[in-house]
Design a protein around this motif. Structure first.
Motif, PDB file in Angstrom:
ATOM      1  N   VAL A 156       0.966  -1.129  -0.091  1.00 17.95           N
ATOM      2  CA  VAL A 156       0.085   0.024   0.088  1.00 17.95           C
ATOM      3  C   VAL A 156       0.891   1.303   0.168  1.00 17.95           C
ATOM      4  CG1 VAL A 156      -1.684   1.404   1.407  1.00 17.95           C
ATOM      5  CG2 VAL A 156      -1.904  -1.178   1.305  1.00 17.95           C
ATOM      6  N   ILE A 157       0.450   2.225  -0.650  1.00 18.27           N
ATOM      7  CA  ILE A 157       1.192   3.557  -0.780  1.00 18.27           C
ATOM      8  C   ILE A 157       0.601   4.713  -0.312  1.00 18.27           C
ATOM      9  CG2 ILE A 157       2.818   2.827  -2.533  1.00 18.27           C
ATOM     10  CD1 ILE A 157       0.929   4.605  -4.473  1.00 18.27           C
ATOM     11  N   SER A 158       1.241   5.630   0.121  1.00 16.62           N
ATOM     12  CA  SER A 158       0.349   6.888   0.576  1.00 16.62           C
ATOM     13  C   SER A 158       0.826   7.996  -0.424  1.00 16.62           C
ATOM     14  CB  SER A 158       0.981   7.328   1.960  1.00 16.62           C
ATOM     15  OG  SER A 158       0.238   8.588   2.402  1.00 16.62           O
ATOM     16  N   ILE A 159      -0.371   8.526  -1.017  1.00 14.33           N
ATOM     17  CA  ILE A 159      -0.230   9.653  -1.797  1.00 14.33           C
ATOM     18  C   ILE A 159      -0.945  10.843  -1.325  1.00 14.33           C
ATOM     19  CG2 ILE A 159      -0.577  10.530  -4.025  1.00 14.33           C
ATOM     20  CD1 ILE A 159       0.029   8.176  -5.492  1.00 14.33           C
ATOM     21  N   ALA A 160      -0.179  11.816  -0.875  1.00 17.98           N
ATOM     22  CA  ALA A 160      -0.934  13.072  -0.164  1.00 17.98           C
ATOM     23  C   ALA A 160      -1.752  12.636   0.948  1.00 17.98           C
ATOM     24  CB  ALA A 160      -1.587  13.842  -1.216  1.00 17.98           C
ATOM     25  N   GLY A 161      -1.247  11.571   1.701  1.00 21.77           N
ATOM     26  CA  GLY A 161      -2.201  11.241   2.990  1.00 21.77           C
ATOM     27  C   GLY A 161      -3.167  10.139   2.509  1.00 21.77           C
ATOM     28  N   LYS A 162      -3.486   9.860   1.120  1.00 16.75           N
ATOM     29  CA  LYS A 162      -4.435   8.939   0.970  1.00 16.75           C
ATOM     30  C   LYS A 162      -3.893   7.347   0.559  1.00 16.75           C
ATOM     31  CE  LYS A 162      -8.126   7.900  -2.623  1.00 16.75           C
ATOM     32  NZ  LYS A 162      -8.741   8.236  -4.067  1.00 16.75           N
ATOM     33  N   ALA A 163      -4.250   6.397   1.274  1.00 23.35           N
ATOM     34  CA  ALA A 163      -4.004   5.192   1.095  1.00 23.35           C
ATOM     35  C   ALA A 163      -4.409   4.473  -0.241  1.00 23.35           C
ATOM     36  CB  ALA A 163      -4.367   4.296   2.120  1.00 23.35           C
ATOM     37  N   ILE A 164      -3.513   3.889  -1.039  1.00 25.11           N
ATOM     38  CA  ILE A 164      -3.807   3.349  -2.471  1.00 25.11           C
ATOM     39  C   ILE A 164      -3.037   2.148  -2.365  1.00 25.11           C
ATOM     40  CG2 ILE A 164      -3.565   3.554  -4.862  1.00 25.11           C
ATOM     41  CD1 ILE A 164      -3.603   6.665  -4.425  1.00 25.11           C
ATOM     42  N   PRO A 165      -3.886   0.863  -2.480  1.00 26.35           N
ATOM     43  CA  PRO A 165      -3.317  -0.232  -2.565  1.00 26.35           C
ATOM     44  C   PRO A 165      -2.859  -0.533  -3.899  1.00 26.35           C
ATOM     45  CG  PRO A 165      -5.795  -0.718  -2.521  1.00 26.35           C
ATOM     46  CD  PRO A 165      -5.280   0.992  -2.402  1.00 26.35           C
ATOM     47  N   LEU A 166      -1.552  -0.933  -3.921  1.00 29.50           N
ATOM     48  CA  LEU A 166      -0.838  -1.515  -5.333  1.00 29.50           C
ATOM     49  C   LEU A 166      -0.782  -2.680  -5.484  1.00 29.50           C
ATOM     50  CD1 LEU A 166       1.960   1.118  -6.118  1.00 29.50           C
ATOM     51  CD2 LEU A 166      -0.343   1.195  -6.683  1.00 29.50           C
ATOM     52  N   SER A 167      -1.479  -3.512  -4.836  1.00 32.88           N
ATOM     53  CA  SER A 167      -1.449  -4.984  -5.005  1.00 32.88           C
ATOM     54  C   SER A 167      -2.922  -5.458  -4.543  1.00 32.88           C
ATOM     55  CB  SER A 167      -0.750  -5.693  -4.238  1.00 32.88           C
ATOM     56  OG  SER A 167      -0.816  -5.824  -2.852  1.00 32.88           O
ATOM     57  N   GLU A 168      -3.747  -6.475  -5.291  1.00 30.30           N
ATOM     58  CA  GLU A 168      -4.922  -6.938  -4.849  1.00 30.30           C
ATOM     59  C   GLU A 168      -4.570  -8.405  -4.294  1.00 30.30           C
ATOM     60  OE1 GLU A 168      -9.420  -7.570  -6.541  1.00 30.30           O
ATOM     61  OE2 GLU A 168      -7.929  -6.953  -7.726  1.00 30.30           O
ATOM     62  N   ASP A 169      -4.850  -8.950  -3.080  1.00 31.75           N
ATOM     63  CA  ASP A 169      -5.008 -10.217  -2.579  1.00 31.75           C
ATOM     64  C   ASP A 169      -5.451 -11.213  -3.616  1.00 31.75           C
ATOM     65  OD1 ASP A 169      -4.066  -8.767  -0.308  1.00 31.75           O
ATOM     66  OD2 ASP A 169      -5.528  -9.384   0.896  1.00 31.75           O
ATOM     67  N   HIS A 170      -4.649 -12.390  -3.569  1.00 37.15           N
ATOM     68  CA  HIS A 170      -4.954 -13.398  -4.370  1.00 37.15           C
ATOM     69  C   HIS A 170      -5.785 -14.486  -3.564  1.00 37.15           C
ATOM     70  CE1 HIS A 170      -1.568 -12.301  -7.273  1.00 37.15           C
ATOM     71  NE2 HIS A 170      -2.773 -12.105  -7.826  1.00 37.15           N
TER      72      HIS A 170
END
Length: 314
Positions: A156-170
């Motif tokens: 998961v990354i943080s862009i300007a305080g927003k959590a954005i998953p860069l992977s989706e659980d298999h």
């Protein structure tokens, strides 16, 4: 943890500071900072309530053709620790040896994941073991971040305080994963949770040779340009994500100035929230150069001074 700078003949190390702590056999934490101060990483790994430790992590950095390469990985074993340990020992080394690593990084990552899986299965062909492992990795090439995932570890990354998953659980009950498995002749069954063949609670993994026809090691890959809004990256095993939502994890990590402190806090939070699994996480923080705010009054004075100077005649 290993910091490896041996990917080129005359590597130019990107790391000048490294710290590692071993408080007991069930817990480890530490971190490092890059030479230019723009990148720092902290790790924390805790056996937790499990009798054995099956999580592994790896951090490698090097300079290839004048470009800084950083690699971060979380490997969560199941049915034993051998597969996860093998990935720690070989995955990034194999990736740096791929002939297209610098020219077509995405393809190199995809091929390396699958080749490493084949190599691991070959190394275990005479063994009665049939363990497996997840892999969630983030590879930074210059200013470009490549995130690859197999299994239910997560990045998961943080862009300007927003959590954005860069992977989706298999997970086996993911619509596309269920369709893929059933098309290959496999079955998804409920046994406390959805499982492939009623056995494995994830739909992709390294190892697991008895289910290999259905449980593949082909990664899903996302890429992200590193700009001033990208604050941090969190990679963790499901021991964290089972009890800490993405948004909470980012909030906790942002609140800590040091990357190691952030990783430790995440591990502690997962444990206090009742995680029953091994808990391992890496936090990578980007320290972008802060722009100095322009004083509008001073700026106007400078402009007026420049105008007067230009009007003078010697």
């Amino acid at each position: 943890m290993m910091v490896d700078t041996g990917a080129s003949e005359k590597p130019d190390p990107a790391v000048v500071f490294m710290m590692e702590k071993e408080e007991d056999i069930s817990f480890a934490s530490g971190g490092w900072k890059s030479d230019d101060g723009r990148l720092s990483c902290g790790y924390s790994s805790f056996r937790g309530k499990r009798v054995t430790m099956e999580d592994f992590y790896d951090i490698k950095t090097s300079t290839i053709d004048g470009r800084t390469i950083c690699m971060f990985g979380i490997f969560d074993g199941h049915g034993g620790s051998r597969a996860a340990e093998y990935l720690k020992e070989h995955l990034f080394d194999n990736l740096m040896k791929h002939p297209q690593f610098m020219t077509d990084t995405k393809s190199a990552i995809c091929e390396t994941y699958q080749k490493t899986d084949v190599d691991f299965l070959g190394s275990e062909r005479d063994s009665l073991r049939d363990d497996g492992s997840t892999a969630s990795t983030a590879v930074l090439v210059g200013s470009h971040l490549y995130v690859a995932n197999v299994g239910d570890s997560r990045t998961v990354i943080s862009i300007a305080g927003k959590a954005i998953p860069l992977s989706e659980d298999h997970k086996p009950n993911r619509i596309d994963e269920r369709k893929r498995i059933e098309s290959a002749g496999g079955v998804i069954m409920w046994a406390g949770t959805w499982r492939v063949g009623g056995v494995l609670a994830m739909s992709r993994a390294f190892g697991n040779r008895m289910l290999k026809q259905y449980v593949v090691a082909e990664p899903e890959i996302q890429d992200q340009e590193v700009d001033e809004e990208l604050e941090l990256v969190i990679l963790a095993s499901d021991g964290l994500w089972d009890v800490v939502p993405n948004e909470d994890a980012v909030s906790i990590a942002r609140a800590e100035e040091e990357a190691e402190a952030a990783s430790r806090k995440l591990t502690e939070t997962a444990y206090t929230r009742g995680s029953a699994d091994n808990i391992t996480c890496l936090v990578v923080k980007f320290h972008h150069e802060k722009k100095v705010p322009v004083d509008p009054v001073a700026s106007q004075d400078t402009k007026e001074k420049a105008t007067i100077e230009s009007m003078r005649v010697d």
